[in-house]
Write a protein that holds these residues in place. Structure first.
Motif, PDB file in Angstrom:
ATOM      1  N   LEU A 280       0.832  -1.203   0.000  1.00  0.00           N
ATOM      2  CA  LEU A 280       0.000   0.000   0.000  1.00  0.00           C
ATOM      3  C   LEU A 280       0.867   1.253   0.000  1.00  0.00           C
ATOM      4  O   LEU A 280       0.596   2.211  -0.748  1.00  0.00           O
ATOM      5  N   ILE A 283       2.382   1.749  -3.489  1.00  0.00           N
ATOM      6  CA  ILE A 283       1.411   2.252  -4.465  1.00  0.00           C
ATOM      7  C   ILE A 283       1.095   3.721  -4.210  1.00  0.00           C
ATOM      8  O   ILE A 283       1.057   4.540  -5.138  1.00  0.00           O
ATOM      9  N   THR A 284       0.890   4.061  -2.944  1.00  0.00           N
ATOM     10  CA  THR A 284       0.485   5.425  -2.604  1.00  0.00           C
ATOM     11  C   THR A 284       1.591   6.430  -2.877  1.00  0.00           C
ATOM     12  O   THR A 284       1.359   7.502  -3.438  1.00  0.00           O
ATOM     13  N   SER A 287       1.974   7.427  -6.449  1.00  0.00           N
ATOM     14  CA  SER A 287       0.840   8.081  -7.101  1.00  0.00           C
ATOM     15  C   SER A 287       0.962   9.602  -7.009  1.00  0.00           C
ATOM     16  O   SER A 287       1.203  10.143  -5.923  1.00  0.00           O
ATOM     17  N   TRP A 290      -1.528  11.482  -4.354  1.00  0.00           N
ATOM     18  CA  TRP A 290      -1.351  11.498  -2.898  1.00  0.00           C
ATOM     19  C   TRP A 290      -0.767  12.835  -2.465  1.00  0.00           C
ATOM     20  O   TRP A 290       0.132  13.388  -3.122  1.00  0.00           O
ATOM     21  N   VAL A 295      -1.059   7.600   4.976  1.00  0.00           N
ATOM     22  CA  VAL A 295      -1.145   6.289   4.339  1.00  0.00           C
ATOM     23  C   VAL A 295      -1.014   5.261   5.457  1.00  0.00           C
ATOM     24  O   VAL A 295      -0.058   5.259   6.221  1.00  0.00           O
ATOM     25  N   CYS A 311      -7.571   0.340   4.239  1.00  0.00           N
ATOM     26  CA  CYS A 311      -6.477   1.154   3.712  1.00  0.00           C
ATOM     27  C   CYS A 311      -6.899   2.618   3.773  1.00  0.00           C
ATOM     28  O   CYS A 311      -7.969   2.988   3.254  1.00  0.00           O
ATOM     29  N   VAL A 313      -5.797   6.544   2.802  1.00  0.00           N
ATOM     30  CA  VAL A 313      -4.927   7.414   2.007  1.00  0.00           C
ATOM     31  C   VAL A 313      -5.565   8.794   1.946  1.00  0.00           C
ATOM     32  O   VAL A 313      -6.787   8.932   1.990  1.00  0.00           O
ATOM     33  N   ARG A 325      -8.553   6.602  -4.237  1.00  0.00           N
ATOM     34  CA  ARG A 325      -9.163   5.393  -3.675  1.00  0.00           C
ATOM     35  C   ARG A 325      -9.338   4.331  -4.760  1.00  0.00           C
ATOM     36  O   ARG A 325      -9.033   3.148  -4.551  1.00  0.00           O
ATOM     37  N   VAL A 328      -5.887   2.879  -5.673  1.00  0.00           N
ATOM     38  CA  VAL A 328      -5.378   1.962  -4.646  1.00  0.00           C
ATOM     39  C   VAL A 328      -6.156   0.654  -4.656  1.00  0.00           C
ATOM     40  O   VAL A 328      -5.571  -0.442  -4.573  1.00  0.00           O
ATOM     41  N   MET A 332      -4.223  -2.819  -5.483  1.00  0.00           N
ATOM     42  CA  MET A 332      -4.117  -3.800  -4.396  1.00  0.00           C
ATOM     43  C   MET A 332      -4.781  -5.114  -4.795  1.00  0.00           C
ATOM     44  O   MET A 332      -4.252  -6.200  -4.516  1.00  0.00           O
TER      45      MET A 332
END
Length: 368
Positions: A280, A283-284, A287, A290, A295, A311, A313, A325, A328, A332
């Motif tokens: 997570l 990925i965040t 991005s 973000w 996170v 999760c 964010v 959202r 993610v 995921m």
């Protein structure tokens, strides 16, 4: 004995020509005076505040008409129109002057609101202050405009003696007529007061992200009687102003535009939480949506079959939070499908039954 004012009329001049000349000279004198005063004011405002120079340009026509009315009023004093004619002309000019004053007041109010709102940008990254001022300006401008129109109409009607006497007698008698009028104006006055309350306390602002009637949307317009909410699928929900005073609703951008988004995953008990948390964060952080603040991943609930993984964010505004959202959630799920398919939710009883070679549903019901 002749009126001294009529001594200005030469004996050879016809009555209609004299009256026309008197009114025309008065009008010309008013226009010349207006031009001189306008030039003097323009010269004094040169290089100064934008508001007054803009107001001078916008009020050029109404002020010219006002000068024309004053000139005609002066010319009517010299014209031989008779008592009834002079009184009627002056009453007409008085009504026109009152309307011009109201028009000028509305113009000044519009110019002020436009110049004030121009200082703030709704498309800025942090537009909380801009939304606050734009909302207050629009609501209070509409409210003040309504009051100016009402006052202008009232003063214009009060120039007629019959209407003035009726108003005085109505106020003196009050009674049932006043009660009926109050009941008829109750919805209008309620929304007017609600608009002032929204402008001062600001439970909502222009471009706020809200949830009303179980629908997510943004405040698109606030008028003197209703609010337009632009829903996520481009529909418009129209609600009365009193709704936001009397009914509960969610405002996602009341204090700040930043929001925390939630993504729920359901995985098997064998899922490695530390690996999911690390994925997570990967990925965040990769991005661009973000905002660099929040996170987090945690197991928030368990059932007899799965674990619920939450999760969290954060992003800079509601639309960006929604997009983050979705990103993610998709990545995921793709990670679980490609790297850890064994931790996806499954029927553990059927899986053990297949391993033992027995028909599904005949395994040990308490195993696993």
């Amino acid at each position: 004995m002749a009126d001294p004012i009529y001594a200005f009329r030469p004996e050879w001049a016809p009555l209609w020509l004299f009256n026309l000349a008197a009114l025309g000279l008065g009008a010309v004198a008013g226009l010349i005076l207006h031009e001189l005063v306008t030039r003097a004011i323009r010269r004094s405002l040169r290089g100064k505040d934008t508001y007054w120079s803009t107001l001078l340009v916008k009020l050029r026509r109404p002020s010219r008409l006002a000068a024309l009315i004053l000139g005609l009023a002066v010319g009517a004093s010299f014209a031989q129109l008779g008592e009834g004619g002079v009184a009627a002309l002056r009453r007409i000019l008085a009504v026109a002057f009152v309307i011009l004053v109201g028009w000028s007041a509305l113009t000044a109010l519009d110019i002020w609101s436009l110049l004030h709102v121009r200082r703030f940008k709704l498309d800025a990254e942090d537009n909380l202050l801009a939304r606050k001022h734009v909302t207050q300006t629009r609501i209070l401008t509409r409210t003040a405009g309504i009051l100016i129109v009402i006052l202008t109409a009232g003063f214009a009607l009060m120039t007629f003696p019959g209407v003035r006497q009726y108003g005085i007698s109505l106020l003196a008698s009050a009674g049932a007529a006043g009660i009926i009028a109050g009941l008829a104006l109750q919805p209008f006055l309620t929304n007017l007061i609600a608009g002032v309350q929204i402008a001062t306390t600001q439970p909502i602002r222009i471009d706020d992200a809200v949830i009303v009637e179980n629908e997510w949307g943004q405040i698109e317009e606030i008028t003197s009687t209703y609010v337009v909410v632009r829903l996520w699928d481009w529909r418009r929900m129209v609600l009365p102003l009193t709704y936001f005073i009397q009914q509960p609703f969610q405002n996602w951008t009341r204090e700040t535009a930043s929001l925390i988004g939630t993504v729920m995953l359901y995985v098997d008990y064998t899922a490695p939480v530390d690996v999911l948390r690390a994925k997570l964060e990967e990925i965040t952080r990769a991005s661009p949506l973000w905002d660099g603040q929040v996170v987090n991943l945690a197991v928030t609930e368990t059932s007899e079959r799965t674990m619920q993984v939450r999760c969290l964010v954060s992003a800079r505004n509601a639309p960006t939070t929604f997009d983050l959202r979705c990103e993610v959630r998709e990545k995921m799920v793709a990670f679980l499908q490609s790297e850890m398919p064994q931790v996806l939710p499954k029927d553990r009883l059927d899986a053990e039954a297949r391993l033992k070679g027995s028909p599904p549903g005949l395994g040990n019901p308490v195993s696993g």
